[in-house]
Design a protein around this motif. Structure first.
Motif, PDB file in Angstrom:
ATOM      1  N   GLU A 110       0.810  -1.326  -0.038  1.00 41.27           N
ATOM      2  CA  GLU A 110       0.069   0.015  -0.008  1.00 41.27           C
ATOM      3  C   GLU A 110       0.994   1.144   0.076  1.00 41.27           C
ATOM      4  O   GLU A 110       0.561   2.276  -0.798  1.00 41.27           O
ATOM      5  CB  GLU A 110      -0.984   0.118   1.141  1.00 41.27           C
ATOM      6  N   ASP A 160       2.574   1.658  -3.606  1.00 45.07           N
ATOM      7  CA  ASP A 160       1.703   2.098  -4.249  1.00 45.07           C
ATOM      8  C   ASP A 160       1.226   3.643  -4.255  1.00 45.07           C
ATOM      9  O   ASP A 160       1.365   4.304  -5.281  1.00 45.07           O
ATOM     10  CB  ASP A 160       0.298   1.143  -4.205  1.00 45.07           C
ATOM     11  N   ALA A 161       0.918   4.035  -2.972  1.00 44.56           N
ATOM     12  CA  ALA A 161       0.632   5.234  -2.679  1.00 44.56           C
ATOM     13  C   ALA A 161       1.919   6.420  -3.036  1.00 44.56           C
ATOM     14  O   ALA A 161       1.567   7.427  -3.809  1.00 44.56           O
ATOM     15  CB  ALA A 161       0.348   5.463  -1.343  1.00 44.56           C
ATOM     16  N   THR A 196      -4.852   7.545  -9.545  1.00 41.53           N
ATOM     17  CA  THR A 196      -6.341   7.479  -9.045  1.00 41.53           C
ATOM     18  C   THR A 196      -7.319   8.193  -9.782  1.00 41.53           C
ATOM     19  O   THR A 196      -6.817   9.022 -10.325  1.00 41.53           O
ATOM     20  CB  THR A 196      -6.562   7.831  -7.493  1.00 41.53           C
ATOM     21  N   LYS A 197      -8.419   7.820  -9.647  1.00 48.41           N
ATOM     22  CA  LYS A 197      -9.879   8.565 -10.360  1.00 48.41           C
ATOM     23  C   LYS A 197      -9.317  10.132  -9.899  1.00 48.41           C
ATOM     24  O   LYS A 197      -9.545  11.043 -10.778  1.00 48.41           O
ATOM     25  CB  LYS A 197     -10.851   8.047 -10.025  1.00 48.41           C
ATOM     26  N   ASP A 198      -9.254  10.538  -8.580  1.00 48.84           N
ATOM     27  CA  ASP A 198      -9.248  11.903  -8.202  1.00 48.84           C
ATOM     28  C   ASP A 198      -8.013  12.586  -9.064  1.00 48.84           C
ATOM     29  O   ASP A 198      -7.901  13.774  -9.286  1.00 48.84           O
ATOM     30  CB  ASP A 198      -9.048  11.948  -6.828  1.00 48.84           C
ATOM     31  N   GLN A 199      -6.937  11.841  -8.951  1.00 44.24           N
ATOM     32  CA  GLN A 199      -5.638  12.364  -9.644  1.00 44.24           C
ATOM     33  C   GLN A 199      -5.751  12.466 -11.165  1.00 44.24           C
ATOM     34  O   GLN A 199      -5.245  13.677 -11.465  1.00 44.24           O
ATOM     35  CB  GLN A 199      -4.218  11.312  -9.462  1.00 44.24           C
ATOM     36  N   SER A 200      -6.623  11.668 -11.759  1.00 49.78           N
ATOM     37  CA  SER A 200      -6.492  11.877 -13.090  1.00 49.78           C
ATOM     38  C   SER A 200      -7.624  12.869 -13.465  1.00 49.78           C
ATOM     39  O   SER A 200      -7.212  13.767 -14.411  1.00 49.78           O
ATOM     40  CB  SER A 200      -7.310  10.337 -13.797  1.00 49.78           C
ATOM     41  N   LYS A 205       1.976   6.617  -6.850  1.00 52.12           N
ATOM     42  CA  LYS A 205       0.843   7.429  -7.659  1.00 52.12           C
ATOM     43  C   LYS A 205       1.262   8.906  -7.407  1.00 52.12           C
ATOM     44  O   LYS A 205       0.999   9.426  -8.191  1.00 52.12           O
ATOM     45  CB  LYS A 205      -0.328   6.845  -7.102  1.00 52.12           C
ATOM     46  N   SER A 206       1.581   9.045  -6.089  1.00 50.48           N
ATOM     47  CA  SER A 206       1.942  10.398  -5.922  1.00 50.48           C
ATOM     48  C   SER A 206       3.127  11.116  -6.653  1.00 50.48           C
ATOM     49  O   SER A 206       3.092  12.193  -7.152  1.00 50.48           O
ATOM     50  CB  SER A 206       2.581  10.433  -4.315  1.00 50.48           C
ATOM     51  N   THR A 239      -0.242   3.463 -11.362  1.00 53.43           N
ATOM     52  CA  THR A 239      -1.503   3.917 -11.878  1.00 53.43           C
ATOM     53  C   THR A 239      -2.134   5.150 -11.067  1.00 53.43           C
ATOM     54  O   THR A 239      -2.641   4.985 -10.021  1.00 53.43           O
ATOM     55  CB  THR A 239      -2.434   2.913 -12.269  1.00 53.43           C
TER      56      THR A 239
END
Length: 202
Positions: free
Chosen positions: A65, A68-69, A129-133, A72-73, A127
């Protein structure tokens, strides 16, 4: 909070001073200063305690976790910074963005190397997240000063989240290599956060 506490103490001390001799006034003045220092210290201690409590309440992520976090960041920071190269107006914002590409490329490499030495090895998932995209999509539609404001506002939020993640895993993480990486990355993220906040005031 500090101002309210100070205002409640000051009038009482001022009334007492009105009927005092110079020597007593000096003692009272010293007492007032001591009270102010004590109030300031209490406020600062309370603020630190709240920060520590918030970090303690945050659940420590697993190694996967965390990796991954962090991935993504980093990926979000790099993509947002690339947009700033073309969409930003302020030279300071563009310079900050260049620093983000370099720094987050470094932290990506650091997390990957640490994850690889874990047992079993961990493969970070970068990959978005939806919010990041969605945030990136909003940034793409902006230019000039509007982009600058939205980008820097987002940078403050993103680095606050990243700093909380790094500090938490550095303190309580269970995979030694990732824990060490988090501890090394946290001070860098903290500097970036300070820089973003300074730009946010401009």
């Amino acid at each position: 909070m500090k101002n309210h506490l100070w205002m409640s103490v000051a009038p009482i001390a001022a009334l007492a001073l009105g009927a005092c001799s110079p020597k007593v006034e000096e003692k009272a003045d010293n007492a007032l200063n001591d009270t102010g220092a004590a109030v300031s210290g209490a406020v600062n201690s309370t603020g630190n305690a709240i920060d520590n409590a918030q970090q303690a309440l945050m659940t420590t992520p697993t190694g996967q976790e965390f990796a991954d976090a962090a991935a993504k960041s980093d990926a979000f920071e790099i993509e947002a910074a690339k947009l700033a190269a073309t969409n930003a107006q302020s030279p300071e914002v563009k310079e900050f963005a260049r620093m983000m590409v370099a720094a987050h490329s470094d932290s990506t490499a650091k997390i990957k190397a640490a994850a690889k030495t874990a047992s079993p090895a961990i493969t970070p998932n970068a990959t978005l997240t939806k919010d990041q995209s969605e945030d990136l999509a909003e940034l793409k539609a902006l230019k000039g000063t509007e982009f600058d404001k939205e980008y820097i506002d987002g940078q403050v939020d993103a680095h606050e989240d990243a700093l909380e993640l790094m500090r938490k895993y550095a303190a309580d993480g269970t995979i030694a290599s990732l824990k060490q990486a988090a501890g090394e990355i946290a001070p860098v993220v903290e500097k970036h956060l300070s820089s973003a906040k300074a730009l946010d005031k401009d």
